[in-house]
Design a protein around this motif. Sequence first.
Motif, PDB file in Angstrom:
ATOM      1  N   GLY A 120       0.825  -1.206   0.000  1.00  0.00           N
ATOM      2  CA  GLY A 120       0.000   0.000   0.000  1.00  0.00           C
ATOM      3  C   GLY A 120       0.855   1.250   0.000  1.00  0.00           C
ATOM      4  N   ALA A 121       0.280   2.325  -0.536  1.00  0.00           N
ATOM      5  CA  ALA A 121       1.012   3.603  -0.614  1.00  0.00           C
ATOM      6  C   ALA A 121       0.058   4.767  -0.376  1.00  0.00           C
ATOM      7  N   GLY A 122      -0.992   4.540   0.424  1.00  0.00           N
ATOM      8  CA  GLY A 122      -1.949   5.603   0.738  1.00  0.00           C
ATOM      9  C   GLY A 122      -1.513   6.380   1.975  1.00  0.00           C
ATOM     10  N   GLY A 123      -2.495   7.024   2.618  1.00  0.00           N
ATOM     11  CA  GLY A 123      -2.193   7.880   3.773  1.00  0.00           C
ATOM     12  C   GLY A 123      -1.564   7.113   4.923  1.00  0.00           C
ATOM     13  N   ALA A 124      -2.102   5.944   5.231  1.00  0.00           N
ATOM     14  CA  ALA A 124      -1.575   5.176   6.365  1.00  0.00           C
ATOM     15  C   ALA A 124      -0.161   4.682   6.057  1.00  0.00           C
ATOM     16  N   ALA A 125       0.076   4.285   4.803  1.00  0.00           N
ATOM     17  CA  ALA A 125       1.417   3.818   4.418  1.00  0.00           C
ATOM     18  C   ALA A 125       2.449   4.929   4.637  1.00  0.00           C
ATOM     19  N   ILE A 154       4.993  -1.950  -2.075  1.00  0.00           N
ATOM     20  CA  ILE A 154       4.283  -2.684  -3.123  1.00  0.00           C
ATOM     21  C   ILE A 154       2.900  -2.075  -3.236  1.00  0.00           C
ATOM     22  N   ASN A 155       2.570  -1.525  -4.385  1.00  0.00           N
ATOM     23  CA  ASN A 155       1.244  -0.909  -4.524  1.00  0.00           C
ATOM     24  C   ASN A 155       0.691  -1.147  -5.913  1.00  0.00           C
ATOM     25  N   ARG A 156      -0.656  -1.216  -5.981  1.00  0.00           N
ATOM     26  CA  ARG A 156      -1.324  -1.376  -7.277  1.00  0.00           C
ATOM     27  C   ARG A 156      -0.927  -0.224  -8.200  1.00  0.00           C
ATOM     28  N   THR A 157      -0.932   1.001  -7.682  1.00  0.00           N
ATOM     29  CA  THR A 157      -0.548   2.177  -8.477  1.00  0.00           C
ATOM     30  C   THR A 157       0.898   2.524  -8.136  1.00  0.00           C
ATOM     31  N   ILE A 158       1.810   2.127  -8.999  1.00  0.00           N
ATOM     32  CA  ILE A 158       3.241   2.278  -8.665  1.00  0.00           C
ATOM     33  C   ILE A 158       3.617   3.743  -8.471  1.00  0.00           C
ATOM     34  N   ALA A 159       2.953   4.645  -9.208  1.00  0.00           N
ATOM     35  CA  ALA A 159       3.299   6.080  -9.101  1.00  0.00           C
ATOM     36  C   ALA A 159       3.168   6.573  -7.656  1.00  0.00           C
ATOM     37  N   ARG A 160       2.225   6.012  -6.902  1.00  0.00           N
ATOM     38  CA  ARG A 160       2.066   6.459  -5.502  1.00  0.00           C
ATOM     39  C   ARG A 160       3.257   5.997  -4.651  1.00  0.00           C
ATOM     40  N   GLY A 161       3.787   4.820  -4.970  1.00  0.00           N
ATOM     41  CA  GLY A 161       5.002   4.355  -4.282  1.00  0.00           C
ATOM     42  C   GLY A 161       6.190   5.241  -4.628  1.00  0.00           C
ATOM     43  N   ASN A 166       0.781  -4.773   6.047  1.00  0.00           N
ATOM     44  CA  ASN A 166      -0.287  -4.453   5.093  1.00  0.00           C
ATOM     45  C   ASN A 166      -0.946  -3.143   5.495  1.00  0.00           C
ATOM     46  N   THR A 167      -0.868  -2.146   4.608  1.00  0.00           N
ATOM     47  CA  THR A 167      -1.557  -0.865   4.848  1.00  0.00           C
ATOM     48  C   THR A 167      -2.624  -0.628   3.795  1.00  0.00           C
ATOM     49  N   THR A 168      -2.890  -1.618   2.943  1.00  0.00           N
ATOM     50  CA  THR A 168      -3.992  -1.447   1.987  1.00  0.00           C
ATOM     51  C   THR A 168      -5.296  -1.743   2.722  1.00  0.00           C
ATOM     52  N   GLY A 208      -8.644  -7.019   2.486  1.00  0.00           N
ATOM     53  CA  GLY A 208      -8.768  -7.901   3.654  1.00  0.00           C
ATOM     54  C   GLY A 208      -9.701  -7.334   4.701  1.00  0.00           C
ATOM     55  N   MET A 209     -10.050  -6.039   4.532  1.00  0.00           N
ATOM     56  CA  MET A 209     -11.007  -5.423   5.439  1.00  0.00           C
ATOM     57  C   MET A 209     -12.399  -5.955   5.124  1.00  0.00           C
ATOM     58  N   ARG A 210     -13.255  -6.073   6.147  1.00  0.00           N
ATOM     59  CA  ARG A 210     -14.608  -6.571   5.900  1.00  0.00           C
ATOM     60  C   ARG A 210     -15.287  -5.692   4.839  1.00  0.00           C
ATOM     61  N   ASP A 257      -0.756  -6.227  10.217  1.00  0.00           N
ATOM     62  CA  ASP A 257      -1.858  -5.780   9.367  1.00  0.00           C
ATOM     63  C   ASP A 257      -2.523  -4.632  10.095  1.00  0.00           C
ATOM     64  N   ILE A 258      -2.608  -3.436   9.465  1.00  0.00           N
ATOM     65  CA  ILE A 258      -3.230  -2.325  10.187  1.00  0.00           C
ATOM     66  C   ILE A 258      -4.743  -2.311  10.024  1.00  0.00           C
ATOM     67  N   VAL A 259      -5.251  -3.184   9.143  1.00  0.00           N
ATOM     68  CA  VAL A 259      -6.707  -3.368   9.085  1.00  0.00           C
ATOM     69  C   VAL A 259      -7.142  -3.942  10.430  1.00  0.00           C
ATOM     70  N   SER A 314      -1.934  -7.054  14.991  1.00  0.00           N
ATOM     71  CA  SER A 314      -3.169  -6.576  14.342  1.00  0.00           C
ATOM     72  C   SER A 314      -3.207  -5.051  14.371  1.00  0.00           C
ATOM     73  N   GLY A 315      -4.233  -4.460  13.743  1.00  0.00           N
ATOM     74  CA  GLY A 315      -4.354  -3.000  13.691  1.00  0.00           C
ATOM     75  C   GLY A 315      -4.912  -2.373  14.960  1.00  0.00           C
ATOM     76  N   LEU A 316      -5.334  -3.212  15.913  1.00  0.00           N
ATOM     77  CA  LEU A 316      -5.990  -2.662  17.105  1.00  0.00           C
ATOM     78  C   LEU A 316      -5.046  -1.789  17.948  1.00  0.00           C
ATOM     79  N   MET A 341      -2.447  -0.027  17.089  1.00  0.00           N
ATOM     80  CA  MET A 341      -2.205   1.272  16.453  1.00  0.00           C
ATOM     81  C   MET A 341      -3.410   2.191  16.659  1.00  0.00           C
ATOM     82  N   LEU A 342      -4.606   1.639  16.467  1.00  0.00           N
ATOM     83  CA  LEU A 342      -5.833   2.429  16.641  1.00  0.00           C
ATOM     84  C   LEU A 342      -5.892   3.030  18.051  1.00  0.00           C
ATOM     85  N   LEU A 343      -5.530   2.237  19.043  1.00  0.00           N
ATOM     86  CA  LEU A 343      -5.620   2.702  20.436  1.00  0.00           C
ATOM     87  C   LEU A 343      -4.499   3.686  20.760  1.00  0.00           C
TER      88      LEU A 343
HETATM   89  N1  LIG Z   1      -5.077   0.579  12.668  1.00  0.00           N
HETATM   90  C1  LIG Z   1      -5.175   1.878  12.492  1.00  0.00           C
HETATM   91  O1  LIG Z   1      -5.080   2.687  13.430  1.00  0.00           O
HETATM   92  C2  LIG Z   1      -5.349   2.428  11.101  1.00  0.00           C
HETATM   93  C3  LIG Z   1      -5.031   3.771  10.823  1.00  0.00           C
HETATM   94  C4  LIG Z   1      -5.197   4.250   9.520  1.00  0.00           C
HETATM   95  C5  LIG Z   1      -5.712   3.406   8.534  1.00  0.00           C
HETATM   96  N2  LIG Z   1      -6.031   2.113   8.853  1.00  0.00           N
HETATM   97  C6  LIG Z   1      -6.545   1.198   7.800  1.00  0.00           C
HETATM   98  O2  LIG Z   1      -5.611   1.181   6.743  1.00  0.00           O
HETATM   99  C7  LIG Z   1      -6.263   0.979   5.488  1.00  0.00           C
HETATM  100  C8  LIG Z   1      -5.773   2.028   4.481  1.00  0.00           C
HETATM  101  O3  LIG Z   1      -6.086   3.337   4.947  1.00  0.00           O
HETATM  102  P1  LIG Z   1      -5.543   4.644   4.167  1.00  0.00           P
HETATM  103  O4  LIG Z   1      -5.999   5.811   4.959  1.00  0.00           O
HETATM  104  O5  LIG Z   1      -4.102   4.504   3.845  1.00  0.00           O
HETATM  105  O6  LIG Z   1      -6.400   4.562   2.802  1.00  0.00           O
HETATM  106  P2  LIG Z   1      -5.999   5.153   1.362  1.00  0.00           P
HETATM  107  O7  LIG Z   1      -5.172   6.372   1.499  1.00  0.00           O
HETATM  108  O8  LIG Z   1      -7.292   5.229   0.633  1.00  0.00           O
HETATM  109  O9  LIG Z   1      -5.086   3.989   0.694  1.00  0.00           O
HETATM  110  C9  LIG Z   1      -5.652   2.745   0.326  1.00  0.00           C
HETATM  111  C10 LIG Z   1      -4.547   1.797  -0.141  1.00  0.00           C
HETATM  112  O10 LIG Z   1      -5.167   0.522  -0.434  1.00  0.00           O
HETATM  113  C11 LIG Z   1      -4.905   0.189  -1.809  1.00  0.00           C
HETATM  114  N3  LIG Z   1      -6.068  -0.505  -2.395  1.00  0.00           N
HETATM  115  C12 LIG Z   1      -7.378  -0.220  -2.188  1.00  0.00           C
HETATM  116  N4  LIG Z   1      -8.147  -1.065  -2.899  1.00  0.00           N
HETATM  117  C13 LIG Z   1      -7.299  -1.894  -3.576  1.00  0.00           C
HETATM  118  C14 LIG Z   1      -7.487  -2.981  -4.475  1.00  0.00           C
HETATM  119  N5  LIG Z   1      -8.710  -3.397  -4.839  1.00  0.00           N
HETATM  120  N6  LIG Z   1      -6.393  -3.620  -4.962  1.00  0.00           N
HETATM  121  C15 LIG Z   1      -5.134  -3.221  -4.598  1.00  0.00           C
HETATM  122  N7  LIG Z   1      -4.897  -2.189  -3.755  1.00  0.00           N
HETATM  123  C16 LIG Z   1      -5.968  -1.534  -3.242  1.00  0.00           C
HETATM  124  C17 LIG Z   1      -4.662   1.515  -2.497  1.00  0.00           C
HETATM  125  O11 LIG Z   1      -3.929   1.295  -3.699  1.00  0.00           O
HETATM  126  P3  LIG Z   1      -3.935   2.396  -4.892  1.00  0.00           P
HETATM  127  O12 LIG Z   1      -2.944   3.453  -4.466  1.00  0.00           O
HETATM  128  O13 LIG Z   1      -3.510   1.633  -6.084  1.00  0.00           O
HETATM  129  O14 LIG Z   1      -5.347   2.924  -4.980  1.00  0.00           O
HETATM  130  C18 LIG Z   1      -3.852   2.260  -1.416  1.00  0.00           C
HETATM  131  O15 LIG Z   1      -2.513   1.808  -1.401  1.00  0.00           O
HETATM  132  C19 LIG Z   1      -7.767   1.049   5.819  1.00  0.00           C
HETATM  133  O16 LIG Z   1      -8.239  -0.286   5.909  1.00  0.00           O
HETATM  134  C20 LIG Z   1      -7.838   1.716   7.182  1.00  0.00           C
HETATM  135  O17 LIG Z   1      -8.948   1.302   7.941  1.00  0.00           O
HETATM  136  C21 LIG Z   1      -5.850   1.607  10.099  1.00  0.00           C
END
Ligand SMILES: NC(=O)c1ccc[n+]([C@@H]2O[C@H](COP(=O)([O-])OP(=O)(O)OC[C@H]3O[C@@H](n4cnc5c(N)ncnc54)[C@H](OP(=O)(O)O)[C@@H]3O)[C@@H](O)[C@H]2O)c1
Length: 276
Positions: free
Chosen positions: A127-132, A150-157, A188-190, A193-195, A215-217, A238-240, A242-244
């Motif tokens: 993953g390469a989103g906000g949490a990553a 490792i991310n689906r959209t390499i440009a974000r990595g 895992n930061t994607t 695997g989330m419900r 896994d932060i999910v 698990s992600g619990l 980090m959340l706390l």
């Molecule tokens: N435990 C905690 O405290 C905590 C804190 C923050 C977040 N989280 C969890 O972390 C997860 C990500 O949060 P975020 O804020 O980083 O979200 P985000 O910025 O939207 O990033 C989502 C990531 O998941 C990837 N993704 C989504 N759908 C996909 C698919 N079908 N196939 C492949 N890759 C996919 C995205 O890839 P692309 O870039 O290619 O779209 C991106 O890397 C969420 O489940 C959130 O609940 C947990």
Amino acid sequence: MRRAFIIGWPVEHSRSPLIHRYWLKRLHIEGDYERVPVSPDALEDFLASFADQGFVGGNVTIPHKEAAFRFCGATTQVAAQLEAVNTLWIDGGNLHGDNTDAAGFLAAIDEEAPGWGKDLGKVVVLGAGGAARSIIYALIMRGAREVLVINRTIARGQDLRRRLGAAIAAKSFADLPGALADADLLVNTTSLGMRGEAPLEIDLSPLPARAIVADIVYVPLETDLLRQARARGLRTLSGLGMLLHQAVPGFEHWFGRKPEVTAELRALIAADIEKS
Ligand SMILES: NC(=O)c1ccc[n+]([C@@H]2O[C@H](COP(=O)([O-])OP(=O)(O)OC[C@H]3O[C@@H](n4cnc5c(N)ncnc54)[C@H](OP(=O)(O)O)[C@@H]3O)[C@@H](O)[C@H]2O)c1
């Protein structure tokens, strides 16, 4: 009475009120913590007026973390580096912001996998989103020598490499088997695997026996990834946690006491997740 908020769009799913209200009760503090739905169009007005509405500060969740950063008059160093905030408070009439996700992840892994960061070589982050972004920042602060994103959209990595440094290499899921060989930690930061989301289907067999799998999910608490890792005898996180832990600094800012992440709090939130 001191009141704090969580803003997001949507925000109904947030478990933060459960966490902060538990601490308020345990510490006998008269205060409240409320969910406030704020649309992107209404964000600027809310940030300019929350003190007038009786709030001392609050949390920021998706999709406002980056926009709220731009409205802050002052931020912590980590928030400035990540250009995103999840915690706000007013100081000297000025809006201050922090990003506590990185510290939350580190506090959780320090607690649950002691010794994990000694001589940290290669880390694989899915993953390469906000949490990553927060987690990679944290791992580099702790001395990770090589971070494969490792991310689906390499440009974000690749963007993360520009922001956070040359220890990062951006790869695709096709590169995963090779990336896992010799990895000390897999995170895992994607949202896979989330419900309600698509499953995360990966083969962990190339990972060495010393590897930790995080896994932060946190819905469900035990994802398929963690189940597979446990079946291989690997240490898991698990992600619990980090959340706390990410909630601790905000509570301290708004209510003046540093709260503890207790076994009772873990059980409370875990039960809420399991019944959802
Ligand atoms: N435990 C905690 O405290 C905590 C804190 C923050 C977040 N989280 C969890 O972390 C997860 C990500 O949060 P975020 O804020 O980083 O979200 P985000 O910025 O939207 O990033 C989502 C990531 O998941 C990837 N993704 C989504 N759908 C996909 C698919 N079908 N196939 C492949 N890759 C996919 C995205 O890839 P692309 O870039 O290619 O779209 C991106 O890397 C969420 O489940 C959130 O609940 C947990």
